[in-house]
Design a protein around this motif. Structure first.
Motif, PDB file in Angstrom:
ATOM      1  N   GLY A 200       0.438  -1.531   0.415  1.00  0.00           N
ATOM      2  CA  GLY A 200      -0.010   0.210  -0.176  1.00  0.00           C
ATOM      3  C   GLY A 200       0.892   1.038  -0.040  1.00  0.00           C
ATOM      4  N   GLN A 201       2.375   1.142  -0.143  1.00  0.00           N
ATOM      5  CA  GLN A 201       2.892   1.933   0.197  1.00  0.00           C
ATOM      6  C   GLN A 201       2.953   3.260  -1.055  1.00  0.00           C
ATOM      7  N   PRO A 202       3.438   4.263  -1.184  1.00  0.00           N
ATOM      8  CA  PRO A 202       3.315   4.686  -2.456  1.00  0.00           C
ATOM      9  C   PRO A 202       4.099   4.798  -3.099  1.00  0.00           C
ATOM     10  N   GLY A 203       4.218   4.313  -4.929  1.00  0.00           N
ATOM     11  CA  GLY A 203       5.309   4.439  -5.764  1.00  0.00           C
ATOM     12  C   GLY A 203       4.846   3.759  -6.296  1.00  0.00           C
ATOM     13  N   TRP A 204       5.477   4.546  -8.134  1.00  0.00           N
ATOM     14  CA  TRP A 204       5.593   3.456  -9.199  1.00  0.00           C
ATOM     15  C   TRP A 204       5.914   1.711  -8.868  1.00  0.00           C
ATOM     16  N   GLY A 205       6.893   2.162  -8.074  1.00  0.00           N
ATOM     17  CA  GLY A 205       7.709   0.452  -8.240  1.00  0.00           C
ATOM     18  C   GLY A 205       7.262   0.124  -6.955  1.00  0.00           C
ATOM     19  N   VAL A 416      -0.480   9.442  -8.977  1.00  0.00           N
ATOM     20  CA  VAL A 416      -1.891   8.625  -8.727  1.00  0.00           C
ATOM     21  C   VAL A 416      -1.465   7.442  -7.329  1.00  0.00           C
ATOM     22  N   SER A 417      -0.064   6.611  -7.541  1.00  0.00           N
ATOM     23  CA  SER A 417      -0.473   5.714  -6.272  1.00  0.00           C
ATOM     24  C   SER A 417      -0.605   6.565  -4.981  1.00  0.00           C
ATOM     25  N   GLN A 418      -0.621   7.695  -4.798  1.00  0.00           N
ATOM     26  CA  GLN A 418      -0.543   8.281  -3.910  1.00  0.00           C
ATOM     27  C   GLN A 418      -1.777   8.602  -2.921  1.00  0.00           C
ATOM     28  N   SER A 422      -4.177   6.232   0.181  1.00  0.00           N
ATOM     29  CA  SER A 422      -5.267   6.895   0.909  1.00  0.00           C
ATOM     30  C   SER A 422      -6.130   6.693   0.824  1.00  0.00           C
ATOM     31  N   ALA A 423      -6.914   5.964  -0.317  1.00  0.00           N
ATOM     32  CA  ALA A 423      -8.139   5.313  -0.409  1.00  0.00           C
ATOM     33  C   ALA A 423      -7.722   3.968   0.788  1.00  0.00           C
ATOM     34  N   ILE A 424      -6.392   3.361   0.605  1.00  0.00           N
ATOM     35  CA  ILE A 424      -6.138   2.830   1.417  1.00  0.00           C
ATOM     36  C   ILE A 424      -6.689   2.516   3.047  1.00  0.00           C
ATOM     37  N   ALA A 425      -6.139   4.333   3.231  1.00  0.00           N
ATOM     38  CA  ALA A 425      -6.113   4.317   4.105  1.00  0.00           C
ATOM     39  C   ALA A 425      -7.630   5.141   4.815  1.00  0.00           C
ATOM     40  N   GLY A 426      -8.054   4.845   3.549  1.00  0.00           N
ATOM     41  CA  GLY A 426      -9.968   5.247   3.896  1.00  0.00           C
ATOM     42  C   GLY A 426      -9.902   7.326   4.173  1.00  0.00           C
TER      43      GLY A 426
END
Length: 455
Positions: A200-205, A416-418, A422-426
């Motif tokens: 769930g960590q932001p990042g393209w990779g 986009v991952s950021q 955030s959606a995963i974090a609610g």
């Protein structure tokens, strides 16, 4: 991709390498530059550290070619390689590049084709290189521009004992819905154990490495063949909601900050019953000191609408086009990516340290198979079934499975991952996250459509 290829303990190696690379000699900067020397710029991953230690007593002793290494952490080395190749400074002859950079560099003519060297060096045995690896390093002109040092795909890792205790049998070719159902059944099977770990960590990779494979198999894509953005399309949205809902319902604690390393630690510490991620993780799970050694099972990457879904990644070698020592550079690559080098590592360092994932012969080597019996065949199968040119259900404008092989993707994917994290974090909804992502993707797509219109 940033950290998923690193074994346990690499953090200590990185600290050591950062200190050492400031000194002349072992890892410090470009050396003499004589006729019988080459300069190599590479990432400080453990397999490269092994290579550096073995070079003088083996490659240099055999060929008389001295290798001057510059070794840097991944983010730093990517920046330096990009600057070096784009400027064609010629300071470095060889660099560690991935199958993300190679096609881009080939189109820009920053990297030298290797096909002629391969043809003149039958002992290298290009046919032994796993086909998807060769394909991912082949330019649009049909020439090969890189040779893999080690590679990976992705698969599902799961606790055999936990599933057995629940009377669950992992399907030979699981679907994502089956995985979600299993995650629900094994959630809290032991105190503190969650059903599955997903990045769930932001990042393209980071987040988008696994998530893009889910998007692919759900029938989605970042862009259509004619560069129409699809980030908020029904298929992309369905896949992202499925992923977010699964990790929120049955995923690891702290999921919005969890990347490869966190999921690896959670799996080793029995905090999760399943994990979908890089095949290279299996070496750590099956290490002699791993608490879960022998308890893990390995299944293909889950699918929905495609036959396979595993990603494809490799650290590889490329020769800078501006190099004046291409012949010697090829000799180094031929040695470092050759069959004999794998045997050397097995004998001198240990068979579990062999830079695998690139040659068919590796998976026929009885010595290697002794240490990798649990995951060798699932890894080989995952790589061989990866298709970087056709990873989904529709044609793509650029190759890549867990990424889109264009220079703009790292920035696009990370932004986009950021929002998805955030959606995963609610903190936001998937719809809002992908609506913003569609705008960003639209800006990228417009540039490519404009370029095509001018041709």
């Amino acid at each position: 991709m940033l950290s998923r290829r690193k074994r346990i303990g690499v953090a200590g190696v990185a600290v050591l390498m950062t200190a050492v690379t400031g000194c002349a000699g072992w890892g410090g900067g470009v050396g003499g530059g004589g006729a019988d020397s080459i300069n190599v710029l590479m990432v400080n991953n453990p397999q490269m550290v092994d290579l550096q230690k073995l070079t003088a007593d083996n490659f240099t002793k055999q060929t008389g070619i001295k290798v001057n290494f510059t070794v840097l952490p991944e983010n730093d080395v990517r920046d330096k390689i990009s600057q070096e190749f784009s400027s064609q400074a010629g300071q470095y002859d060889v660099a560690s590049v991935s199958n993300f950079e190679i096609p881009i560099y080939a189109r820009s003519k920053w990297i030298a084709p290797l096909s002629d060297y391969i043809a003149k060096d039958p002992s290298f045995d290009q046919s032994d290189i796993l086909k998807p690896m060769t394909l991912s390093m082949t330019g649009t002109d049909g020439k090969i521009y890189g040779e893999p040092f080690y590679g990976e795909s992705s698969f599902l890792m799961y606790r055999k004992d936990i599933l057995a205790a629940k009377g669950i049998t992992m399907p030979a070719k699981p679907t994502w819905q089956e995985v979600a159902d299993i995650a629900a059944k094994v959630d809290h099977a032991q105190p503190g154990m969650r059903g599955i770990c997903l990045r769930g960590q932001p990042g393209w990779g980071q987040l988008f490495a696994p998530l893009t494979t889910v998007v692919n198999t759900f029938g989605g894509t970042w862009f259509t063949k004619d560069w129409q953005p699809q980030v908020n399309s029904p298929a992309f949205t369905e896949a992202t909601k499925f992923y977010v809902d699964l990790v929120r319902a049955h995923g690891e604690a702290g999921a919005p900050q969890a990347g490869f390393t966190e999921c690896l630690n959670n799996t080793i510490q029995s905090n999760v019953a399943m994990w979908y991620d890089a095949t290279s993780a299996a070496g750590s799970l099956e290490a002699p000191n791993s608490p879960v050694k022998g308890k893990m099972g390995y299944a293909p990457a889950p699918v929905m609408k495609t036959d396979s879904s595993g990603w494809l990644y490799a650290w590889a070698w490329g020769i800078q086009q501006a190099s004046t020592k291409k012949d010697n550079a090829w000799k180094f690559i031929s040695w470092a990516s050759g069959k004999d080098y794998e045997n050397l590592v097995g004998q001198k360092v240990g068979w579990s340290n062999v830079p695998a994932g690139k040659r068919a012969s590796t998976y026929q080597n009885p010595e290697y198979l002794k240490s990798a019996a649990a995951f060798a065949e699932p890894t080989r199968s995952a790589i061989e079934h990866a298709d970087p040119n056709n990873p989904g259900t529709q044609p793509r404008p650029a190759p890549g499975i867990q990424f889109v092989d264009i220079p703009e993707f790292p920035d696009l994917g990370t932004q986009v991952s950021q929002d998805v994290s955030s959606a995963i974090a609610g903190k936001t909804s998937v719809d809002d996250a992908l609506k913003q992502g569609q705008k960003l993707a639209g800006d990228v797509a417009e540039r490519y459509r404009s370029r095509q219109a001018k041709k």
